[in-house]
Design an enzyme around this catalytic site. Structure first.
Site, short mmCIF file in Angstrom:
data_model
loop_
_atom_site.label_atom_id
_atom_site.label_comp_id
_atom_site.label_asym_id
_atom_site.label_seq_id
_atom_site.Cartn_x
_atom_site.Cartn_y
_atom_site.Cartn_z
N GLY A 278 0.77 -1.25 0.00
CA GLY A 278 0.00 0.00 0.00
C GLY A 278 0.79 1.28 0.00
N GLU A 320 4.24 -6.42 1.73
CA GLU A 320 3.84 -6.83 0.38
C GLU A 320 3.73 -5.65 -0.58
OE1 GLU A 320 1.05 -10.60 1.77
OE2 GLU A 320 0.13 -8.64 1.48
N PRO A 321 4.82 -4.97 -0.87
CA PRO A 321 4.72 -3.84 -1.80
C PRO A 321 4.53 -4.31 -3.24
CG PRO A 321 7.01 -4.26 -1.25
CD PRO A 321 6.19 -5.22 -0.43
N ARG A 323 2.87 -1.73 -5.98
CA ARG A 323 3.04 -0.45 -6.68
C ARG A 323 4.41 0.19 -6.41
NH1 ARG A 323 -1.62 2.70 -7.32
NH2 ARG A 323 -2.38 1.48 -5.56
N ARG A 360 -7.01 3.52 -14.65
CA ARG A 360 -6.94 4.13 -13.31
C ARG A 360 -7.49 5.55 -13.27
NH1 ARG A 360 -3.11 5.04 -10.64
NH2 ARG A 360 -3.93 4.34 -8.64
N CYS A 391 -14.79 4.61 -27.32
CA CYS A 391 -16.08 5.26 -27.53
C CYS A 391 -16.71 5.59 -26.19
CB CYS A 391 -16.98 4.35 -28.33
SG CYS A 391 -16.32 4.13 -29.96
N GLU A 392 -16.11 6.53 -25.50
CA GLU A 392 -16.60 6.87 -24.18
C GLU A 392 -15.95 8.19 -23.77
OE1 GLU A 392 -17.21 3.47 -21.85
OE2 GLU A 392 -16.86 4.54 -19.99
N TYR A 421 -0.64 -1.72 -12.00
CA TYR A 421 -2.09 -1.71 -12.20
C TYR A 421 -2.52 -1.07 -13.52
CZ TYR A 421 -1.81 -2.93 -7.28
OH TYR A 421 -1.49 -3.54 -6.10
N1 LLP Z 1 -1.21 -7.05 -0.23
C1 LLP Z 1 -2.54 -7.18 -0.35
C2 LLP Z 1 -3.22 -8.15 0.50
C3 LLP Z 1 -3.25 -6.41 -1.27
O1 LLP Z 1 -4.56 -6.54 -1.37
C4 LLP Z 1 -2.56 -5.49 -2.08
C5 LLP Z 1 -3.27 -4.66 -3.07
C6 LLP Z 1 -1.17 -5.39 -1.96
C7 LLP Z 1 -0.52 -6.17 -1.02
C8 LLP Z 1 -0.33 -4.46 -2.79
O2 LLP Z 1 -0.68 -3.13 -2.65
P1 LLP Z 1 0.25 -1.99 -3.31
O3 LLP Z 1 1.56 -1.99 -2.59
O4 LLP Z 1 0.45 -2.35 -4.76
O5 LLP Z 1 -0.54 -0.76 -3.16
N2 LLP Z 1 -6.00 -1.39 -8.59
C9 LLP Z 1 -5.70 -0.43 -7.57
C10 LLP Z 1 -4.93 -1.02 -6.43
C11 LLP Z 1 -5.60 -2.20 -5.79
C12 LLP Z 1 -4.74 -2.83 -4.74
C13 LLP Z 1 -5.29 -4.12 -4.27
N3 LLP Z 1 -4.51 -4.77 -3.29
C14 LLP Z 1 -4.94 0.73 -8.20
O6 LLP Z 1 -4.73 0.72 -9.39
O7 LLP Z 1 -4.57 1.68 -7.50
#
Ligand code: LLP
Length: 463
Positions: A278, A320-321, A323, A360, A391-392, A421
């Protein structure tokens, strides 16, 4: 969703009066290193290069739209995360951000673990040779077939997300004669936005088991009572694109409290906690992400402190990174098509992709930067909206930005920070062909996910 979730006009411009924006402070030819991957620069002719290769050559060889991923930057970020957390912690790359077999091999070479959340991601990971014990399997509704596959493969942990799943995984593990390592995902009552968080008694969302009303403690009770499960710890993921560490600190504190309760009730000290992913990245010059060292220190300090005061041994931490590792490493390259000036409003710049390669902006009101990359220009800045060819009318890639006023069809523009993403959420809307991902490193470029073809579309359509 993101810090930039609320539309407020161009972030790098001053709003004079509603609807009118001043020229950007920054020179449009200067690439802000905050939002571009590490090897990106302009060559002597002003064209952008990545990994030593110019965009004109990349466009000619691989076409547009396409994602170009800076492999050495990806690897450097993996190393930065694992060095920051050190040998007493594990970094699981979240594959949902972007996963391919090449990425899985890089992760292995850089010593990371992998979080998967579907059978498809698991297959990709195993096929590329990721040792199963380095894989964590997530999801709020894993199918029986997926659980069986994960148990048979011997994944290092399954993250349990509901009471039903505790029983389901226990049953499948027993029938395979396996004692499956599991964590329980809890919702800690912290709803993390960008630089704010709201503590709530009950989390109104589909993931995890609530701490607040004793549900999580009950889940632990049940998991500890099942022989085919080895409960190794507690998991918490509070959200995405977060800049403020406060939410993580509250989360860590509450998870440690649960560990203390478990010790008091069962005489068991669970050995691990996972604080999820996150962490935010810079999409525009206004975003200020935290460095992995700062994140690692903040998290391990709080866990150590809380454990000391509860008289617990400090558990092994994992994160768990997704992004934060892959997001900044790629940009999307587009060719400019139709340019439509709307008098008194802005100029609409259409590109050869759109919401099918970056959903996004439409989905989260996410903000991005954009730059003219096939050349530099001394022309005046013009206020633009970069739109796709779908088309949007919501098919917007960059909502508000400045590009040089002499922009012309055939110019190449690029949107940075699209590594996470974008390809993983790409669609075939309007039968668009999903773009390739090209890894660039030390003067070499190679396709790691090829462009879809019309034959691919027809192959799925069985008539
Ligand atoms: N761990 C778990 C359990 C998760 O659900 C997620 C993301 C992550 C790790 C990784 O999160 P990150 O570090 O990548 O933020 N589609 C959305 C993001 C959805 C994230 C879902 N879970 C976007 O494009 O911003």
């Amino acid at each position: 969703m993101s810090r930039s979730a609320h539309p407020a006009g161009p972030r790098h411009a001053d709003v004079l009066t509603e609807g009118h924006y001043s020229a950007p402070a920054a020179d449009l030819n200067v690439l802000d290193e905050k939002v571009w991957s590490r090897t990106v620069t302009r060559d002597a002719d002003g064209a952008l290069t990545v990994g030593g290769i110019g965009v004109a050559r990349l466009a000619e060889e691989f076409g547009t739209p396409a994602y170009f991923l800076d492999e050495s930057d990806f690897r450097a970020r993996c190393r930065a995360w694992s060095e920051a957390f050190g040998p007493d912690a594990d970094v699981f790359y979240a594959g949902k951000a972007f996963l391919s077999r090449a990425v899985v091999r890089w992760l292995q070479e850089e010593g990371l673990h992998l979080d998967v959340c579907s059978g498809g991601e698991l297959t990709t990971a195993l096929d590329a040779g990721m040792p199963a014990e380095r894989i964590a399997f997530h999801g709020n509704n894993k199918t029986v077939a997926e659980i069986e596959r994960a148990v048979e493969a011997g994944v290092g942990r399954i993250v349990l997300d509901s009471f039903q799943e505790i029983v389901r995984v226990a049953h499948i593990a027993r029938s395979h004669g396996v004692r499956q390592r599991v964590q329980i995902r809890v919702t800690v009552g912290v709803e993390a936005h960008t630089h704010e968080f709201i503590a709530t008694a009950h989390e109104d969302q589909k993931f995890g088991i609530a701490l607040a009303d004793g549900q999580a403690a009950e889940a632990v009770r049940r998991a500890l009572g099942l022989d085919s499960l080895e409960l190794i710890g507690i998991h918490s993921h509070i959200g995405s694109q977060i800049f403020d560490m406060a939410g993580f600190e509250v989360s860590a504190r509450r998870v440690v409290q649960l560990l203390a309760e478990v010790r008091d009730e069962h005489g068991v000290e669970l050995p691990e906690i996972d604080l999820g992913g996150g962490l935010g990245i810079a999409y525009t010059s206004d975003d200020d992400p935290r460095e992995p060292q700062e994140i690692a220190k903040a998290l391990s300090d709080i866990v150590t402190r809380e454990c000391e005061s509860a008289g617990l041994r400090t558990p092994r931490i994992s994160v768990e990174p997704g992004r934060a590792i892959v997001g900044p490493t790629a940009f999307t390259l587009y060719e400019v098509g139709t340019i439509k000036p709307l008098e008194g409003l802005r100029t609409y710049v259409s590109v050869d992709g759109g919401m099918s390669d970056n959903i996004r902006t439409a989905l989260y009101d996410a903000e991005y930067s954009v730059a003219l990359v096939s050349r530099t220009s001394d022309a005046e800045p013009m206020l633009v909206r970069v739109v796709g060819k779908h088309c949007e009318s919501g098919d917007i890639v960059v909502k508000d930005a400045f590009l040089p006023a002499d922009l012309a069809p055939g110019d190449l523009i690029a949107v940075p920070a699209t590594g996470a993403y974008c390809r993983s959420m790409a669609s075939n809307y309007n039968h668009a062909l999903r773009p390739p991902v090209v890894a660039v490193r030390d003067g070499e470029a190679r396709v790691i996910v090829r462009r879809e073809t019309e034959e691919d579309l027809l192959r799925l359509d069985v008539g």
